[in-house]
Scaffold this motif. Structure first.
Motif, mmCIF file in Angstrom:
data_model
loop_
_atom_site.group_PDB
_atom_site.id
_atom_site.type_symbol
_atom_site.label_atom_id
_atom_site.label_comp_id
_atom_site.label_asym_id
_atom_site.label_seq_id
_atom_site.Cartn_x
_atom_site.Cartn_y
_atom_site.Cartn_z
ATOM 1 N N ASN A 113 43.164 48.854 50.566
ATOM 2 C CA ASN A 113 43.863 50.478 50.509
ATOM 3 C C ASN A 113 45.331 50.532 50.912
ATOM 4 N N ASP A 114 45.208 49.436 51.726
ATOM 5 C CA ASP A 114 47.007 49.368 52.378
ATOM 6 C C ASP A 114 48.284 49.226 51.248
ATOM 7 N N VAL A 115 47.888 48.571 50.462
ATOM 8 C CA VAL A 115 48.423 47.935 49.458
ATOM 9 C C VAL A 115 48.650 48.896 48.656
ATOM 10 N N VAL A 116 48.343 50.215 48.599
ATOM 11 C CA VAL A 116 48.881 51.091 48.315
ATOM 12 C C VAL A 116 48.674 52.591 48.572
ATOM 13 N N ALA A 117 49.060 52.024 49.864
ATOM 14 C CA ALA A 117 48.716 53.919 49.439
ATOM 15 C C ALA A 117 49.452 53.294 51.802
ATOM 16 N N VAL A 118 49.763 54.355 51.932
ATOM 17 C CA VAL A 118 49.598 54.648 53.602
ATOM 18 C C VAL A 118 49.824 55.678 54.288
ATOM 19 N N ALA A 119 49.718 56.002 55.255
ATOM 20 C CA ALA A 119 49.619 57.937 56.195
ATOM 21 C C ALA A 119 49.962 57.390 57.593
ATOM 22 N N VAL A 166 57.280 52.864 40.121
ATOM 23 C CA VAL A 166 57.382 51.862 41.033
ATOM 24 C C VAL A 166 55.580 51.229 40.033
ATOM 25 N N SER A 167 55.650 50.018 39.688
ATOM 26 C CA SER A 167 54.870 50.178 38.622
ATOM 27 C C SER A 167 53.537 49.416 39.433
ATOM 28 N N LEU A 168 51.752 49.047 39.471
ATOM 29 C CA LEU A 168 50.983 48.299 40.255
ATOM 30 C C LEU A 168 51.654 47.539 40.817
ATOM 31 N N ALA A 169 52.473 46.487 39.189
ATOM 32 C CA ALA A 169 52.897 45.121 39.835
ATOM 33 C C ALA A 169 53.907 45.178 40.542
ATOM 34 N N ASP A 170 55.159 45.655 40.686
ATOM 35 C CA ASP A 170 56.148 46.315 41.698
ATOM 36 C C ASP A 170 55.342 46.039 43.236
ATOM 37 N N ALA A 171 54.574 47.143 42.956
ATOM 38 C CA ALA A 171 54.023 47.523 44.024
ATOM 39 C C ALA A 171 53.151 46.696 45.156
ATOM 40 N N VAL A 172 52.298 45.836 44.221
ATOM 41 C CA VAL A 172 51.483 44.344 45.347
ATOM 42 C C VAL A 172 52.998 43.754 45.172
ATOM 43 N N SER A 173 53.609 43.666 44.827
ATOM 44 C CA SER A 173 54.031 42.321 45.075
ATOM 45 C C SER A 173 55.195 42.491 46.188
ATOM 46 N N GLN A 180 48.317 55.064 41.702
ATOM 47 C CA GLN A 180 46.960 54.353 40.915
ATOM 48 C C GLN A 180 46.072 54.013 42.543
ATOM 49 N N ALA A 181 46.737 54.887 43.478
ATOM 50 C CA ALA A 181 46.007 54.314 44.746
ATOM 51 C C ALA A 181 44.384 54.477 44.215
ATOM 52 N N PHE A 182 44.551 55.831 44.317
ATOM 53 C CA PHE A 182 42.864 56.467 43.678
ATOM 54 C C PHE A 182 42.574 56.805 43.053
ATOM 55 N N VAL A 212 42.472 47.520 42.109
ATOM 56 C CA VAL A 212 41.709 46.238 42.778
ATOM 57 C C VAL A 212 42.174 44.940 42.126
ATOM 58 N N GLN A 213 42.468 45.268 40.196
ATOM 59 C CA GLN A 213 42.784 44.880 39.433
ATOM 60 C C GLN A 213 43.783 44.067 39.724
ATOM 61 N N ALA A 214 44.867 45.382 39.875
ATOM 62 C CA ALA A 214 45.619 43.966 40.425
ATOM 63 C C ALA A 214 46.358 43.962 41.131
ATOM 64 N N GLY A 215 45.771 43.711 42.085
ATOM 65 C CA GLY A 215 45.651 42.861 43.589
ATOM 66 C C GLY A 215 45.240 43.529 44.965
#
Length: 426
Positions: free
Chosen positions: A245-251, A288-295, A261-263, A238-241
């Motif tokens: 949830n759909d910014v860090v996971a998809v099903a 993949v870092s959180l920064a790369d995932a978000v950007s 680090q999604a959950f 959350v604090q990484a942006g």
């Protein structure tokens, strides 16, 4: 029972702009004040819809509400004709005025939570409109979205459309962006996962989805508690942006693609899900870092079941430009899972405001009878797609600067565009 998933994409509206209204959304904050391109945004969205159609999928669309929203501003005491109301609001409270100009309804993943017919208490598809209480500009959409979804899904034998929960801090509801469904197929009974935040953890960015709201949505749809799961978001995400949830996971189907680090407790979640769906495939991207995932919005991609079998990952072009994210995609495609194809789409105008391919669409699983109950004007074919593209080309502004938002000329153009779109819909 056989069913397909229909993606109802939001069409970016003619006032698409970069006002930086979304706290916690890094792209929204980074691009505040930049020149936006509404016509390009809408055409990019339409091109994505056409790509899904070319994959053989059923594709729907949801039109934007009229913006600037003079009718909303009247609720704050502004009086007179539309232009008088808008001018007075712009002078008295520029932040409120900008919120009333937002085209954020384009991100229809936040329109509602959609619960599939095989999972609900009465065997209908349930749509619970999100109140979007966490952000002022988005909260204005809830009642308009309720009216729109009642219009599109008017067959009450097949669909139950619920109004938004009370707009209160304890019931913040962000819709399908924090809900996932796993099942053997779209027509089979599934597992419903609601991902939520926890306000008491603090932090610089708000945690928008409340557990209470998720539980209320499950009750309204009559979901089986034994097949319903509530997962806490990872605070670091959350604090990484990762504001949703759909910014860090998809099903999709039996596949869950997630950042490690999604959950907050992924091991427990995956263990519980496998008890209900033994053939679950969890695909994590450890490189993949959180920064790369978000950007890059790697996880804000669409996982879709292809008509001929297998699964495609519909990615924003930003993923291909991020070395770590693209390496993860290549590893996923080479791995032991049903994801066999990557489809890259350009939605840069949406991405610059913090919304990728998955943000733009609301997923609605429907069998043949339910499909027949959907207003056909909102299901795309080649002719309807062409009609929408012509309206956008003719009426959407090419660019909008921050100063343009207060221009009566822009307001008139937006009204004309809205009227032309409604005429095209019929």
């Amino acid at each position: 029972m056989s069913a397909v998933e229909i993606n109802f994409d939001g069409l970016p509206g003619p006032t698409h702009n970069y006002a930086g209204l979304s706290v916690g959304n890094l792209a929204s904050q980074t691009n505040v004040g930049e020149v936006s391109h509404p016509r390009a945004a809408a055409l990019q969205g339409l091109a994505k819809m056409r790509t899904l159609m070319e994959l053989g999928l059923v594709q729907g669309f949801l039109p934007p509400p009229l913006r600037p929203a003079a009718q909303v501003l009247r609720g704050f005491g502004f009086r007179g004709g539309d232009d008088e109301v808008l001018a007075a609001a712009a002078e008295a409270d520029l932040a409120l005025f900008r919120a009333a100009c937002s085209a954020s309804s384009m991100w229809r993943a936040n329109a509602a939570s959609v619960l599939a017919a095989p999972d609900t208490g009465d065997g209908r598809v349930h749509l619970v409109v999100a109140n979007l209480a966490g952000m002022l500009h988005r909260s204005f959409e809830a009642q308009e979205t309720f009216a729109l979804l009642k219009r599109v899904f008017a067959d009450e034998d097949r669909f139950a459309v619920h109004g938004p929960l009370p707009s209160a801090r304890h019931f913040g509801d962000e819709g399908a962006a924090n809900h996932m469904r796993l099942a053997a197929s779209h027509g089979a009974p599934g597992l419903n996962i609601f991902v939520h935040g926890e306000a008491s953890r603090g932090g610089g960015f708000p945690e928008r989805q409340s557990l209470r709201a998720s539980q209320a949505v499950a009750r309204l749809a009559g979901l089986d508690p034994a097949r319903t799961f509530y997962a806490l978001q990872n605070a670091a995400a959350v604090q990484a942006g990762a504001f949703h949830n759909d910014v860090v996971a998809v099903a999709n189907a039996n596949v869950l693609l997630a950042h490690p680090q999604a959950f907050a407790d992924p091991a427990r979640l995956y263990r519980d899900l496998r008890e209900g769906l033994p053939n679950l495939k969890v695909v994590e991207t450890f490189g993949v870092s959180l920064a790369d995932a978000v950007s890059s919005y790697l996880f804000n991609s669409q996982l879709v079941s292809l008509p001929g079998g297998g699964t495609a990952l519909v990615l924003p072009s930003d993923v291909r430009e991020n070395a770590a994210a693209w390496a993860a995609v290549e590893a996923v495609l080479a791995g032991d899972n049903p994801i066999e194809r990557a489809v890259v789409v350009d939605v840069r105008e949406s991405m610059r405001n913090g919304g990728g391919p998955a943000c733009l669409r609301l997923r609605v699983p429907a069998d043949g009878a339910a499909q027949a109950g959907i207003d056909p004007r909102f299901i795309l074919d080649a002719a309807r797609w062409e009609a929408l593209a012509k309206v956008v080309e003719a009426y959407w502004p090419e660019t909008i600067t921050p100063a343009d938002l207060t221009s009566p000329d822009l307001w008139a153009q937006a009204r004309e565009a809205h009227a032309a779109l409604e005429a095209a819909i019929g």
